[in-house]
Design a protein around this motif. Structure first.
Motif, PDB file in Angstrom:
ATOM      1  N   CYS A 162      31.444  41.408  43.103  1.00  0.00           N
ATOM      2  CA  CYS A 162      31.281  41.127  44.534  1.00  0.00           C
ATOM      3  C   CYS A 162      30.226  40.041  44.698  1.00  0.00           C
ATOM      4  CB  CYS A 162      30.825  42.377  45.283  1.00  0.00           C
ATOM      5  SG  CYS A 162      31.871  43.803  45.094  1.00  0.00           S
ATOM      6  N   THR A 163      30.565  38.813  44.369  1.00  0.00           N
ATOM      7  CA  THR A 163      29.572  37.746  44.412  1.00  0.00           C
ATOM      8  C   THR A 163      29.404  37.145  45.793  1.00  0.00           C
ATOM      9  OG1 THR A 163      31.143  36.002  43.891  1.00  0.00           O
ATOM     10  CG2 THR A 163      30.100  37.127  42.021  1.00  0.00           C
ATOM     11  N   GLY A 164      30.446  37.227  46.605  1.00  0.00           N
ATOM     12  CA  GLY A 164      30.396  36.594  47.917  1.00  0.00           C
ATOM     13  C   GLY A 164      30.592  35.094  47.864  1.00  0.00           C
ATOM     14  N   ALA A 218      27.305  42.386  40.548  1.00  0.00           N
ATOM     15  CA  ALA A 218      27.516  43.433  41.550  1.00  0.00           C
ATOM     16  C   ALA A 218      28.971  43.898  41.541  1.00  0.00           C
ATOM     17  CB  ALA A 218      27.139  42.920  42.936  1.00  0.00           C
ATOM     18  N   CYS A 219      29.188  45.193  41.788  1.00  0.00           N
ATOM     19  CA  CYS A 219      30.524  45.794  41.878  1.00  0.00           C
ATOM     20  C   CYS A 219      31.310  45.591  40.588  1.00  0.00           C
ATOM     21  CB  CYS A 219      31.316  45.237  43.048  1.00  0.00           C
ATOM     22  SG  CYS A 219      30.506  45.313  44.641  1.00  0.00           S
ATOM     23  N   ARG A 224      26.843  42.857  27.628  1.00  0.00           N
ATOM     24  CA  ARG A 224      27.759  42.443  26.573  1.00  0.00           C
ATOM     25  C   ARG A 224      28.655  41.280  26.991  1.00  0.00           C
ATOM     26  NH1 ARG A 224      30.632  47.613  25.160  1.00  0.00           N
ATOM     27  NH2 ARG A 224      31.822  46.226  23.837  1.00  0.00           N
ATOM     28  N   ARG A 225      28.701  41.028  28.312  1.00  0.00           N
ATOM     29  CA  ARG A 225      29.502  39.911  28.819  1.00  0.00           C
ATOM     30  C   ARG A 225      28.737  39.232  29.946  1.00  0.00           C
ATOM     31  NH1 ARG A 225      34.817  42.983  30.461  1.00  0.00           N
ATOM     32  NH2 ARG A 225      33.295  44.642  30.743  1.00  0.00           N
ATOM     33  N   CYS A 226      28.977  37.917  30.094  1.00  0.00           N
ATOM     34  CA  CYS A 226      28.336  37.165  31.165  1.00  0.00           C
ATOM     35  C   CYS A 226      29.404  36.402  31.938  1.00  0.00           C
ATOM     36  CB  CYS A 226      27.299  36.189  30.591  1.00  0.00           C
ATOM     37  SG  CYS A 226      26.348  35.336  31.887  1.00  0.00           S
ATOM     38  N   TYR A 227      29.347  36.512  33.229  1.00  0.00           N
ATOM     39  CA  TYR A 227      30.291  35.904  34.164  1.00  0.00           C
ATOM     40  C   TYR A 227      29.568  34.810  34.939  1.00  0.00           C
ATOM     41  CZ  TYR A 227      33.355  35.793  38.336  1.00  0.00           C
ATOM     42  OH  TYR A 227      34.174  35.410  39.367  1.00  0.00           O
ATOM     43  N   LEU A 228      30.317  33.817  35.380  1.00  0.00           N
ATOM     44  CA  LEU A 228      29.751  32.840  36.303  1.00  0.00           C
ATOM     45  C   LEU A 228      30.847  32.270  37.182  1.00  0.00           C
ATOM     46  CD1 LEU A 228      30.429  29.628  35.504  1.00  0.00           C
ATOM     47  CD2 LEU A 228      28.864  30.155  33.658  1.00  0.00           C
ATOM     48  N   GLU A 229      30.435  31.743  38.309  1.00  0.00           N
ATOM     49  CA  GLU A 229      31.339  31.052  39.224  1.00  0.00           C
ATOM     50  C   GLU A 229      30.739  29.695  39.560  1.00  0.00           C
ATOM     51  OE1 GLU A 229      33.216  34.851  41.623  1.00  0.00           O
ATOM     52  OE2 GLU A 229      31.525  33.807  42.520  1.00  0.00           O
TER      53      GLU A 229
END
Length: 167
Positions: A153-155, A81-82, A122-127
């Motif tokens: 905007c993961t919160g 998101a965002c 094309r890219r992967c994000y994680l927290e």
């Protein structure tokens, strides 16, 4: 697609009936690792009880892990998101203790990353959080690298570990 694994394990797409079951797994695992409100973590994810609906959105998927018909874990992927449209997020990877160490997290993450590529990401994000050391090691072994700032905007203000991978 449904995957049959050894030990009566099965990986399959989430259904509406899974909502309370996977929410319980996520809450139990969070409590096991001390990721609770009394330890300063925000645990009131408004989407936790409606994951089927959330992952029914475009370019999103969530897989349930069952052991002998009981939900014991899961994980998913969705657009970040965002963010730029080519970035997705690996999300809500949780497994009960009895199925850890069997390679399920690795297999599910790889399945999610393959799905993301098929969707054009094309890219992967994680927290995640620093206390989940095994998860961080897994993500690093999958090619994720630590980054300094949060994306999208993961919160998830409590997740101080942020990682990114090129697909």
């Amino acid at each position: 697609m449904t995957t049959v694994l050894p030990l009566n394990l099965q990986v399959r797409p989430i259904t509406a009936a899974d909502n309370p079951l996977i929410a319980r797994v996520i809450r139990d695992v969070s409590a096991e690792f001390g990721l609770t409100a009394d330890k300063g973590y925000t645990v009131s994810d408004p989407n936790l009880d409606r994951l089927f609906e959330l992952y029914s959105e475009a370019n999103s998927a969530y897989w349930i892990v069952e052991h002998e018909g009981r939900v014991v874990g899961g994980g998913g992927i969705a657009p970040l998101a965002c963010s730029a449209p080519d970035i997705c997020e690996l999300q809500k990877m949780y497994f009960l203790p009895q199925v850890r160490g069997l390679g399920l997290a690795r297999g599910l993450a790889l399945q999610a990353l393959d799905y993301a590529r098929q969707q054009g990401f094309r890219r992967c994000y994680l927290e995640t959080t620093a206390s989940l050391t095994r998860a961080i090691k897994l993500y690093e072994s999958l090619g994720f690298v630590l980054i300094d700032t949060a994306m999208g905007c993961t919160g998830h203000g409590d997740c101080e570990v942020r990682m990114l991978r090129t697909l």
